[in-house]
Design an enzyme around this catalytic site. Structure first.
Site, short mmCIF file in Angstrom:
data_model
loop_
_atom_site.label_atom_id
_atom_site.label_comp_id
_atom_site.label_asym_id
_atom_site.label_seq_id
_atom_site.Cartn_x
_atom_site.Cartn_y
_atom_site.Cartn_z
N HIS A 15 27.11 78.03 75.46
CA HIS A 15 27.06 79.66 75.85
C HIS A 15 25.73 80.11 75.54
O HIS A 15 24.86 79.44 75.34
CB HIS A 15 28.18 80.22 75.11
CG HIS A 15 29.60 79.50 75.04
ND1 HIS A 15 30.23 79.60 76.05
CD2 HIS A 15 30.09 78.72 74.28
CE1 HIS A 15 31.31 78.78 75.82
NE2 HIS A 15 31.23 78.18 74.88
N GLU A 52 30.48 82.51 68.81
CA GLU A 52 30.29 81.16 68.96
C GLU A 52 28.78 81.02 69.32
O GLU A 52 28.27 79.91 68.91
CB GLU A 52 31.48 80.49 70.05
CG GLU A 52 31.27 78.89 69.99
CD GLU A 52 31.75 78.60 71.39
OE1 GLU A 52 32.62 79.19 71.91
OE2 GLU A 52 31.35 77.17 71.64
N HIS A 107 29.35 73.33 70.26
CA HIS A 107 30.58 74.43 70.33
C HIS A 107 31.44 74.49 69.12
O HIS A 107 31.48 73.54 68.39
CB HIS A 107 31.62 73.91 71.57
CG HIS A 107 30.90 74.14 72.91
ND1 HIS A 107 31.05 75.27 73.71
CD2 HIS A 107 29.80 73.28 73.44
CE1 HIS A 107 30.28 75.09 74.89
NE2 HIS A 107 29.70 73.83 74.70
N GLU A 185 33.31 69.88 69.07
CA GLU A 185 33.94 71.22 69.00
C GLU A 185 34.13 71.40 67.43
O GLU A 185 34.99 70.87 66.90
CB GLU A 185 35.28 71.43 69.57
CG GLU A 185 35.44 71.36 71.19
CD GLU A 185 35.00 72.80 71.62
OE1 GLU A 185 34.76 73.72 71.01
OE2 GLU A 185 34.87 73.13 72.90
ZN LIG Z 1 32.18 76.80 73.65
#
Ligand SMILES: [Zn+2]
Length: 221
Positions: A15, A52, A107, A185
């Site tokens: 992102h 995030e 992430h 993640e």
């Molecule tokens: Zn993400």
């Protein structure tokens, strides 16, 4: 001699902090071979508003510093947390153009508050450019999984994959990669306990160190 002299690592902080103000650019559809997807997304955040994108950026820059100190050439797919994008297709292309020995997308997830734990996502064969590096990516993923668990003490995901490992054919960042690549993640930002850890800079340093150790283990094996 340093342990990672001559090795190239690409870190992709997922992102970007400016994505929310550029919906048109970000929502543009791009071809990830198995489907069409948004160029990029805004990502999740903790309930207290720690994004995030900021978490990914902080962990990634910490990891870059550690890997550089060990001799690696490190490239990031974005240069700040205030910009927009790049598209997931370009994030993959940066790893490919760099001929990275290993690449990792950083992430954290946004799931139901009761879910917790981390998982590593690895590519599947899709009849595409990633196919030749699916095996190497699986080895990289397992090295990252083991180092992450040991270094952070976080549990394997309680809600995705098996023993912290998941395989997907729908992620542009993996489908389009011609170099060994995985996603981490790091946990669930919507879980109160994990959110508190992620907001702590000392814990983010722990995560960065664990990821760097996982990459190094793969690169040296
Ligand atoms: Zn993400």
């Amino acid at each position: 001699m340093r342990p990672l002299d001559g090795r190239v690592v690409v870190i992709d902080p997922g992102h970007n902090g400016g994505n929310a103000r550029a919906p048109k650019e970000i929502n543009r559809k791009v071809n990830v071979l198995t489907q069409w997807k948004a160029c990029d997304t805004t990502g999740t955040s903790t309930n207290s508003g720690y994004s995030e994108a900021a978490f990914n950026w902080d962990v990634s820059t910490r990891m870059a510093k550690i890997l550089r100190s060990r001799g690696a050439t490190v490239k990031l797919t974005r240069s700040s947390n205030t910009g927009v994008g790049p598209c997931i297709t370009e994030r993959a292309a940066i790893g490919n153009r760099s001929e990275a020995d290993a690449a990792i997308s950083v992430h954290a997830d946004g799931s139901s508050p009761g879910n917790r734990g981390f998982h590593v996502i690895m590519p599947k064969k899709i009849g595409g450019p990633v196919d030749p590096v699916v095996g190497a990516s699986a080895r990289l993923g397992k090295a990252v999984r083991d180092a992450f668990r040991e270094g952070t003490g976080l549990p394997y995901s309680t809600y995705i994959g098996k023993k912290g490992l998941d395989y997907r054919g729908d992620l542009g960042g993996l489908n389009l990669s011609t170099v060994p690549k995985v996603f981490i993640e790091a946990g669930n930002m919507r879980n109160a306990g994990e959110a508190a850890k992620f907001r702590d800079p000392a814990f983010r340093q722990k995560i960065a160190l664990a990821l760097a150790n996982g990459l190094q283990h793969y690169l040296k094996s």
